[in-house]
Design a protein around this motif. Structure first.
Motif, PDB file in Angstrom:
ATOM      1  N   ALA A 145      10.858 -15.339   8.636  1.00  0.00           N
ATOM      2  CA  ALA A 145       9.400 -15.133   8.665  1.00  0.00           C
ATOM      3  C   ALA A 145       8.928 -14.704   7.283  1.00  0.00           C
ATOM      4  O   ALA A 145       8.412 -13.595   7.086  1.00  0.00           O
ATOM      5  N   ILE A 146       9.110 -15.582   6.293  1.00  0.00           N
ATOM      6  CA  ILE A 146       8.719 -15.294   4.907  1.00  0.00           C
ATOM      7  C   ILE A 146       7.745 -16.381   4.461  1.00  0.00           C
ATOM      8  O   ILE A 146       8.069 -17.571   4.488  1.00  0.00           O
ATOM      9  N   ASP A 147       6.553 -15.968   4.028  1.00  0.00           N
ATOM     10  CA  ASP A 147       5.545 -16.915   3.575  1.00  0.00           C
ATOM     11  C   ASP A 147       5.370 -16.914   2.062  1.00  0.00           C
ATOM     12  O   ASP A 147       4.554 -17.670   1.542  1.00  0.00           O
ATOM     13  N   ASP A 148       6.117 -16.079   1.365  1.00  0.00           N
ATOM     14  CA  ASP A 148       6.080 -16.049  -0.093  1.00  0.00           C
ATOM     15  C   ASP A 148       7.129 -17.040  -0.610  1.00  0.00           C
ATOM     16  O   ASP A 148       8.333 -16.831  -0.399  1.00  0.00           O
ATOM     17  N   PRO A 149       6.716 -18.111  -1.291  1.00  0.00           N
ATOM     18  CA  PRO A 149       7.687 -19.129  -1.729  1.00  0.00           C
ATOM     19  C   PRO A 149       8.787 -18.570  -2.618  1.00  0.00           C
ATOM     20  O   PRO A 149       9.937 -18.994  -2.507  1.00  0.00           O
ATOM     21  N   LEU A 150       8.447 -17.617  -3.499  1.00  0.00           N
ATOM     22  CA  LEU A 150       9.465 -17.095  -4.405  1.00  0.00           C
ATOM     23  C   LEU A 150      10.510 -16.288  -3.637  1.00  0.00           C
ATOM     24  O   LEU A 150      11.719 -16.421  -3.877  1.00  0.00           O
ATOM     25  N   ARG A 151      10.080 -15.440  -2.718  1.00  0.00           N
ATOM     26  CA  ARG A 151      11.025 -14.661  -1.914  1.00  0.00           C
ATOM     27  C   ARG A 151      11.917 -15.576  -1.085  1.00  0.00           C
ATOM     28  O   ARG A 151      13.127 -15.372  -0.993  1.00  0.00           O
ATOM     29  N   LEU A 152      11.319 -16.589  -0.497  1.00  0.00           N
ATOM     30  CA  LEU A 152      12.099 -17.514   0.328  1.00  0.00           C
ATOM     31  C   LEU A 152      13.083 -18.302  -0.537  1.00  0.00           C
ATOM     32  O   LEU A 152      14.228 -18.535  -0.134  1.00  0.00           O
ATOM     33  N   SER A 153      12.655 -18.682  -1.723  1.00  0.00           N
ATOM     34  CA  SER A 153      13.542 -19.414  -2.632  1.00  0.00           C
ATOM     35  C   SER A 153      14.785 -18.589  -2.959  1.00  0.00           C
ATOM     36  O   SER A 153      15.911 -19.098  -2.947  1.00  0.00           O
ATOM     37  N   PHE A 154      14.602 -17.302  -3.233  1.00  0.00           N
ATOM     38  CA  PHE A 154      15.755 -16.466  -3.576  1.00  0.00           C
ATOM     39  C   PHE A 154      16.668 -16.247  -2.373  1.00  0.00           C
ATOM     40  O   PHE A 154      17.881 -16.064  -2.538  1.00  0.00           O
ATOM     41  N   ARG A 155      16.122 -16.274  -1.165  1.00  0.00           N
ATOM     42  CA  ARG A 155      16.985 -16.170   0.016  1.00  0.00           C
ATOM     43  C   ARG A 155      17.830 -17.437   0.173  1.00  0.00           C
ATOM     44  O   ARG A 155      19.010 -17.375   0.529  1.00  0.00           O
ATOM     45  N   LEU A 156      17.235 -18.599  -0.099  1.00  0.00           N
ATOM     46  CA  LEU A 156      18.003 -19.844  -0.076  1.00  0.00           C
ATOM     47  C   LEU A 156      19.065 -19.843  -1.173  1.00  0.00           C
ATOM     48  O   LEU A 156      20.212 -20.241  -0.966  1.00  0.00           O
ATOM     49  N   TYR A 157      18.664 -19.383  -2.345  1.00  0.00           N
ATOM     50  CA  TYR A 157      19.560 -19.355  -3.505  1.00  0.00           C
ATOM     51  C   TYR A 157      20.779 -18.476  -3.232  1.00  0.00           C
ATOM     52  O   TYR A 157      21.895 -18.777  -3.663  1.00  0.00           O
ATOM     53  N   GLY A 158      20.597 -17.368  -2.525  1.00  0.00           N
ATOM     54  CA  GLY A 158      21.687 -16.432  -2.281  1.00  0.00           C
ATOM     55  C   GLY A 158      22.501 -16.721  -1.039  1.00  0.00           C
ATOM     56  O   GLY A 158      23.414 -15.949  -0.710  1.00  0.00           O
ATOM     57  N   TYR A 159      22.226 -17.827  -0.362  1.00  0.00           N
ATOM     58  CA  TYR A 159      22.933 -18.129   0.884  1.00  0.00           C
ATOM     59  C   TYR A 159      24.441 -18.294   0.622  1.00  0.00           C
ATOM     60  O   TYR A 159      24.851 -18.842  -0.384  1.00  0.00           O
ATOM     61  N   ASN A 160      25.245 -17.810   1.541  1.00  0.00           N
ATOM     62  CA  ASN A 160      26.715 -17.810   1.493  1.00  0.00           C
ATOM     63  C   ASN A 160      27.280 -16.735   0.576  1.00  0.00           C
ATOM     64  O   ASN A 160      28.456 -16.767   0.218  1.00  0.00           O
ATOM     65  N   ARG A 161      26.453 -15.770   0.206  1.00  0.00           N
ATOM     66  CA  ARG A 161      26.946 -14.597  -0.522  1.00  0.00           C
ATOM     67  C   ARG A 161      27.722 -13.711   0.451  1.00  0.00           C
ATOM     68  O   ARG A 161      27.311 -13.504   1.588  1.00  0.00           O
ATOM     69  N   ARG A 162      28.862 -13.176   0.012  1.00  0.00           N
ATOM     70  CA  ARG A 162      29.640 -12.268   0.857  1.00  0.00           C
ATOM     71  C   ARG A 162      28.987 -10.885   0.896  1.00  0.00           C
ATOM     72  O   ARG A 162      28.379 -10.460  -0.096  1.00  0.00           O
ATOM     73  N   PRO A 163      29.131 -10.142   1.998  1.00  0.00           N
ATOM     74  CA  PRO A 163      28.508  -8.811   2.091  1.00  0.00           C
ATOM     75  C   PRO A 163      29.095  -7.841   1.059  1.00  0.00           C
ATOM     76  O   PRO A 163      30.300  -7.848   0.789  1.00  0.00           O
TER      77      PRO A 163
END
Length: 385
Positions: A145-163
């Motif tokens: 539920a993110i409508d800010d393109p920049l925030r959403l982009s960084f979430r896509l960019y960081g996908y598959n990061r280990r905890p």
């Protein structure tokens, strides 16, 4: 695309076109790189921040786009001068403008843009493990539920990061601990090899970087940069790091960088090497693959898989002319995720007409990107491979 060109078009009334000189001083300061482009005219700015307008975003436009926008304030067919000027690129260019909401097209008695205007084929990218990871990242982004393109982009960019667990924080609290862990600290097993072949480059908060002592000057500083991603699982990195150093040196990589702390080594793109040509990158990939056979991979989404079930992949940073003027220098994956994020948000506003991830894939195809490998077409970026 041919169907779009046969219908009435209009400039999107949700946008206002603002000449650069008429922007407020604080807006000009935020976009101070734009006037250096001799074709730059101004910006398209949403008239409202609510409803459909919130998905549009601010766009920089050149004089040709501004002229077309002003011409089509009154609905009508595509002007003939556009077809003459663009030739074979007319269909793809107009489709991109409609996809991004600059123009609208008549459909069933109404003017629409984005997912409502384009025929989305629902293509499912097929490829190796990294194609599957990229698709999973898009579905993840679609559900946020993110409508800010920049925030959403960084979430896509960081996908598959280990905890980032307490164990990793304690093991790798900073750069010195990282170098000791990888055997390149003072007295480490690989320190002599590192010093013989590489010299330290300017470090950053996120990266430790080295340049080759035999590096050649860049042929085109503003051109494409070829990047090899080496993505072993974090727990396998220390054991194989010496082999990675040997392979990069043998293939004459110009530069490489590694994450400077626990967070950096848990990200999928933890090691990135830079090359002046794709052939040199391929040579390095073969050398690394032969030395790391059987090593567990983590995998970097939105890159093109080479070998090792996601262990090795590549991308190409866009040239200066393709980089986001207000975002600074864009990496390959950020160039992709910025556009994917905007497409996901736009598709959400279309209701249930299309699944957002499918529209995002379709939108990247209009940029000449093959979503099965996340690579640009051969003609992309002035004919560079």
């Amino acid at each position: 695309m041919r169907d779009l060109l046969g219908r009435e078009l209009r400039a999107n009334p949700a946008y206002e076109l603002v000449l650069w000189d008429r922007l407020a001083p604080e807006e000009r300061r935020a976009l101070d790189r734009l006037p250096h482009d001799p074709d730059f005219y101004g910006i398209l700015r949403p008239r409202s921040t609510e409803g459909a307008s919130s998905a549009l975003g601010v766009k920089a436009v050149d004089r040709d786009t501004a002229l077309l926008f002003l011409t089509l304030r009154e609905p009508g067919p595509l002007p003939s001068y556009v077809r003459t000027t663009l030739g074979e690129a007319t269909g793809r260019t107009v489709a991109r403008l409609i996809a991004d909401g600059v123009l609208e097209v008549e459909k069933d008695g109404a003017f629409v843009w984005g997912p409502a205007a384009l025929q989305v084929k629902g293509m499912l990218p097929k490829g190796g493990r990294l194609a599957e990871l990229s698709l999973a990242a898009l579905r993840y982004g679609q559900a946020l539920a993110i409508d800010d393109p920049l925030r959403l982009s960084f979430r896509l960019y960081g996908y598959n990061r280990r905890p980032l667990t307490p164990r990793w924080r304690q093991l790798l609290p900073g750069p010195e601990a990282v170098q000791a862990h990888l055997g390149i600290g003072p007295g480490g097993a690989h320190r002599k090899l590192l010093d013989r072949t590489w010299r330290p480059s300017s470090p950053s908060e996120a990266w430790l970087s080295w340049r080759s002592r035999a590096a050649e000057p860049a042929a085109d500083p503003g051109g494409v940069t070829w990047k090899l991603y080496v993505s072993p699982a974090p727990e396998a990195l220390a054991e194989g790091f010496g082999a990675i150093l040997e392979a990069l040196a043998a293939a004459r990589a110009g530069q490489f960088k590694i994450g400077s702390g626990a967070a950096g080594l848990l990200r999928p793109d933890k090691i990135v090497a830079y090359f002046p040509t794709f052939e040199r990158l391929e040579e390095a990939a073969r050398a690394v693959e032969s030395r790391l056979a059987g090593v567990a991979a983590q995998g970097v989404p939105f890159t093109s898989e080479i070998a090792g079930d996601g262990l090795l992949s590549w991308g190409m940073d866009p040239p200066v002319t393709e980089r986001d003027p207000w975002g600074g220098r864009e990496s390959w994956r950020l160039w992709l995720t910025h556009r994917l994020a905007r497409a996901l948000i736009a598709a959400r506003g279309a209701g249930e007409e299309v699944e957002p991830w499918r529209y995002a894939v379709e939108r990247l195809c209009l940029e000449g990107i093959d979503p099965s490998s996340w690579t640009p077409a051969a003609s992309q970026w002035s004919g560079r491979r």
